[in-house]
Design an enzyme around this catalytic site. Structure first.
Site, PDB file in Angstrom:
ATOM      1  N   GLU A   1      -0.766   5.115  -1.225  1.00 22.56           N
ATOM      2  CA  GLU A   1      -0.093   6.190  -0.490  1.00 22.56           C
ATOM      3  C   GLU A   1       1.140   6.734  -1.213  1.00 22.56           C
ATOM      4  O   GLU A   1       1.791   7.641  -0.710  1.00 22.56           O
ATOM      5  CB  GLU A   1       0.292   5.683   0.901  1.00 22.56           C
ATOM      6  CG  GLU A   1      -0.916   5.318   1.743  1.00 22.56           C
ATOM      7  CD  GLU A   1      -0.548   4.699   3.072  1.00 22.56           C
ATOM      8  OE1 GLU A   1      -1.045   5.175   4.096  1.00 22.56           O
ATOM      9  OE2 GLU A   1       0.235   3.729   3.077  1.00 22.56           O
TER      10      GLU A   1
ATOM     11  N   LYS B   1       1.536   1.839  -4.674  1.00 20.09           N
ATOM     12  CA  LYS B   1       2.004   1.043  -3.544  1.00 20.09           C
ATOM     13  C   LYS B   1       1.110  -0.169  -3.340  1.00 20.09           C
ATOM     14  O   LYS B   1       1.562  -1.261  -3.015  1.00 20.09           O
ATOM     15  CB  LYS B   1       2.024   1.906  -2.275  1.00 20.09           C
ATOM     16  CG  LYS B   1       2.388   1.158  -1.001  1.00 20.09           C
ATOM     17  CD  LYS B   1       2.288   2.082   0.203  1.00 20.09           C
ATOM     18  CE  LYS B   1       2.589   1.350   1.501  1.00 20.09           C
ATOM     19  NZ  LYS B   1       2.448   2.230   2.680  1.00 20.09           N
TER      20      LYS B   1
END
Length: 800
Positions: free
Chosen positions: A496, A616
């Protein structure tokens, strides 16, 4: 410490919010955080009770923008029970001198215990012991027992037992500038048919769901129930009983509170308040309820437990805690509910109780133990298929596009703006571009079918979802005539951090490798499902969905020509990834204590992760998590790419060096993909993943709700990854790769209707099938298939 206990031997206000989440007790229908019964939401304590599937929407104006959020509602607090001695203060843990303290969560029995020995302002010493549970067999019931011992005093003890509807959703600090008052009072008072019972009924102010709680409180001196005069306090959103008893020095007195919770969507009821009062009047006493509650947990542990060798007691304890919290969120009580699996459990308000893709980490564990539950949870998605079709249609596409965040009715609940708590600024949120949610749902459907062979589900629900998801991917794909390849443009992958290209005017990324490859997988499974349907149902589905031969020919073409970006001997996360800047990992580690959430750090600096080769969580590596190398190689071969061992290894270690693990899921995936490449590092990631919530490694997020995907993912690492467990080709395949730290693993598994007790050791696998089952099944070990008959025990050697 016991492998079946979470224990805290001192009271620490700074740790209370974390402990409340980790000591939640629930049953799949509702759950209550482990807050002390005498406390309110005050910054240290946060009582919270959440009912599966009960949402409400509120609207705010922020900086000229209208923001609507749907939240899992914090229901009335049924816990409040406190006391005072004589005319002294009402007891509160923060207003006495604590001499001894022990809080224990009994994972085996599903009981939260608390013992506090304290002195009050008058110098009196009292011992307080409490037990609490939410009943696993009777899903509408919860119970709390409080016993006081007057160590050095005699006097009158006044108890107050209440239901408190003066609650709001205030459990996540970064949401607190937004509306959180979801409940309006309907009525409260004493039950006219039983003086021991009080009730409270509230209603959500947008979804108009009514919830009623009724509490019956009894008091005992030793074994004898006392007949006491009661005063009722009723104030719109609050109702309580007060009663007093005389206690002599050395004596004990016990208050027993049993609560019934009903809501207006419950089945087989006339009206929730009447049902709650009726059940509170009729239910048995605390000890009788506890007996059947324990028995139900015994049955669950027989089905869901995983046994490890004795030298791994701490690993076993945390795994038991993870299984426990999974079963408090979804259990046999969930089977007839219309509810999904909230990513943060029923343990807090983070992510507003929404349902994401975490099911892909959760369902594999359930599939082999209670597939009826998986089927029920998949029906949550099936009921929302019309909304998914509408979303695809609104975007000019065909088929079904499920929401990245789902709540009550299946609309997209992802925020359009979110608060960066590090900078204090509201920033645009493009997470709705994570179209790969459709991949997760399709994968879950197919995985359930592979384990169960449930053609009935596939015929009447699963196939329709699979085909509509395939139709979506085919309509989203665009044909690049110059390359003779299909592409998927303008999406976000599981990482993300990247929601667009640096300095681009529009969000979205092109040819995310995970999305492209798994879209091909979805299309192939959709073609497969037409072959497994009974002929008459195939014709019905064909007509119902208006399928055409040309459409299937397009799907076939896409499965041979989808683009997979590559660069420098690795699979590219997305097209253009190689053009991004390398990130200064050493510099940022030196400047910040914790760089897991680099998106927030960079955002506060006026920068963006979109500029850098930084992730991430696992993105490309999700391919190796979901699919075996053989299955992935088949897809690559079909697409005209060569998936060599070198490409796999290079890709794994390339992204391993560029991931911050800002999601608790990341360590689960990295542990999985490393197990056959670097077992030592795999175990290190597994050990870190185990600590995600127990040690709150993200620095405060667990108090807002557990990370259910990571919890289930660690359990599944033991269940499937270390054992090589895989259901495919009508066979249960076992290919163990136990870490050196695990001497053996044993568990009960259910495959195609047969129960088997399987023990995995470094040099052998032992399979014992249930003699009461009917019909054989096939198990494969070392590429050899065996037919296992009911009642058979088979020991199979495996390479060391």
């Amino acid at each position: 410490m016991s492998a079946w206990t979470l224990a805290y031997d001192r009271y620490d206000p700074a740790e209370e919010a974390l402990r409340e989440a980790l000591c939640t007790v629930g049953n799949g229908f509702f759950a209550t955080r482990g807050a002390a019964p005498e406390t309110d939401a005050d910054g240290t304590h946060y009582p919270g009770t959440y009912v599966a599937g009960y949402f409400n929407r509120l609207t705010d104006e922020i900086d000229g923008k209208t923001i609507e959020n749907e939240s899992l509602v914090n229901m009335p607090n049924w816990l409040p029970l406190t006391f005072r001695i004589g005319d002294g203060e009402w007891f509160h843990i923060d207003r006495v001198t604590v001499l001894d303290y022990l809080q224990e969560l009994d994972l085996r029995a599903g009981v939260l215990k608390r013992h506090v020995r304290f002195t009050d302002a008058a110098g009196r010493t009292t011992s307080l012991t409490q037990r609490r549970f939410v009943h696993m067999a009777h899903r509408h019931l919860g119970a709390l027992e409080t016993t006081l011992v007057a160590e050095d005093w005699s006097g009158t003890v006044t108890f107050r037992s209440a239901i408190d509807g003066r609650v709001a959703n205030r459990g996540v600090e970064r949401y607190n500038d937004l509306a959180g008052d979801h409940l309006e009072p309907v009525g409260c008072g004493a039950d006219p048919e039983d003086e021991q019972v009080v009730f409270l009924q509230m209603e959500t102010n947008q979804s108009h769901v009514r919830v009623a709680e009724a509490a019956r409180t009894r008091v005992y001196m030793g074994e004898k129930e006392l007949d006491v005069a009661r005063e009722t306090i009723a104030e719109d959103e609050y109702v309580a009983h007060e009663f007093s008893v005389q206690v002599e020095e050395g004596e004990s007195v016990t208050a027993e509170k049993v609560v019934a919770l009903f809501a207006s969507r419950d089945r087989a009821i006339t009206e929730p308040c009447e049902e709650a009062r009726k059940h509170a009047r009729r239910c048995r006493d605390f000890d009788d309820l506890l007996t059947f509650h324990r028995l139900t947990w015994d049955h669950l542990w027989e089905r869901f437990g995983i046994g490890l060798c004795d030298e791994q007691d701490e690993v076993g304890r945390i795994l038991n805690a993870h299984i426990f919290h999974l079963l408090q969120t979804v259990s046999p009580n969930s089977i007839d509910l219309d509810a999904g699996v909230p990513a943060r459990g029923l343990h807090g308000e983070a992510y507003r109780g929404h349902i994401f893709w975490d099911e892909i980490f959760i369902f594999p564990f359930i599939n082999y133990r209670l597939p009826e539950l998986t089927r029920a949870l998949l029906q949550y998605r099936f009921r929302r298929l019309p909304e998914a079709r509408w979303r695809a249609y609104r975007e000019g596409l065909r088929g079904a596009l499920y929401p990245w965040q789902s709540g009550s009715n299946g609309r997209e609940e992802s925020q359009t703006w979110h608060l960066n708590p590090r900078s204090g600024e509201w920033v645009e949120d493009n997470s709705h571009l994570q179209r790969h949610i459709d991949i997760a749902i399709a994968f879950n459907i197919w995985s359930y079918y592979e384990v169960t062979g449930d053609t009935e589900f596939m015929a009447f629900q699963g196939a329709e979802m699979l085909l509509e998801i395939a139709r979506f991917w085919a309509s989203l794909a665009t044909y690049n005539r110059a390359e003779d390849r299909y592409e998927i443009l303008g999406v976000m992958g599981p990482d993300e951090y990247h929601d667009g290209y640096p300095d681009a005017d529009e969000p979205g990324l092109d040819n995310n490798a995970y999305t492209n490859v798994m879209a091909v997988w979805c299309l192939l499974r959709a073609l497969d499902v037409l072959d497994i349907l009974p002929p008459h149902r195939r014709r019905e589905i064909w007509d119902l969905l208006s399928l055409e031969r040309e459409e299937l020919e397009l799907w076939e073409d896409i499965t041979r020509k989808m683009k997979v970006p590559l660069h420098d001997g690795v699979i590219s996360q997305f097209q253009g990834y190689e053009d991004l800047e390398e990130f200064d990992w050493d510099g940022y580690r030196a400047r910040y204590d914790d760089i897991q959430r680099l998106d927030r750090i960079l955002g506060a600096e006026g920068d963006t992760p979109n500029r850098y080769k930084v992730s991430k969580q696992a993105d490309v590596l999700m391919l190796f998590y979901l699919l075996s190398t053989d299955e992935l190689r088949e897809i690559f071969d079909r697409l005209g790419y060569e998936l060599t061992d070198e490409l796999v290894t290079n890709t794994i270690f390339y992204y391993l060096q560029r991931t911050s693990h800002g999601s608790t899921l990341s360590r689960v995936v990295h542990s999985w993909v490393l197990v056959r490449h670097d077992r030592e590092r795999s175990w290190q990631f597994f050990a870190e993943a185990l600590e995600s919530d127990i040690a709150d490694i993200q620095g405060g997020t667990t108090s807002e709700g557990i990370h259910l995907g990571a919890m289930a993912g660690t359990v599944d690492l033991v269940q499937r990854c270390y054992t090589g467990l895989e259901a495919r080709e009508d066979t249960l395949w076992l290919n163990p790769a136990l870490p050196a730290e695990l001497g053996c693993v044993e568990m009960n598994l259910r495959y195609r209707g047969m129960w088997m007790h399987v023990t995995f050791e470094h040099d052998k696998v032992t399979i014992c099938s249930d003699p009461e089952d009917t019909g054989a099944c096939h198990v494969g070990v070392n590429a050899t298939r065996y037919e296992i008959q009911p009642g058979e025990t088979r020991e199979i050697a495996v390479p060391s």
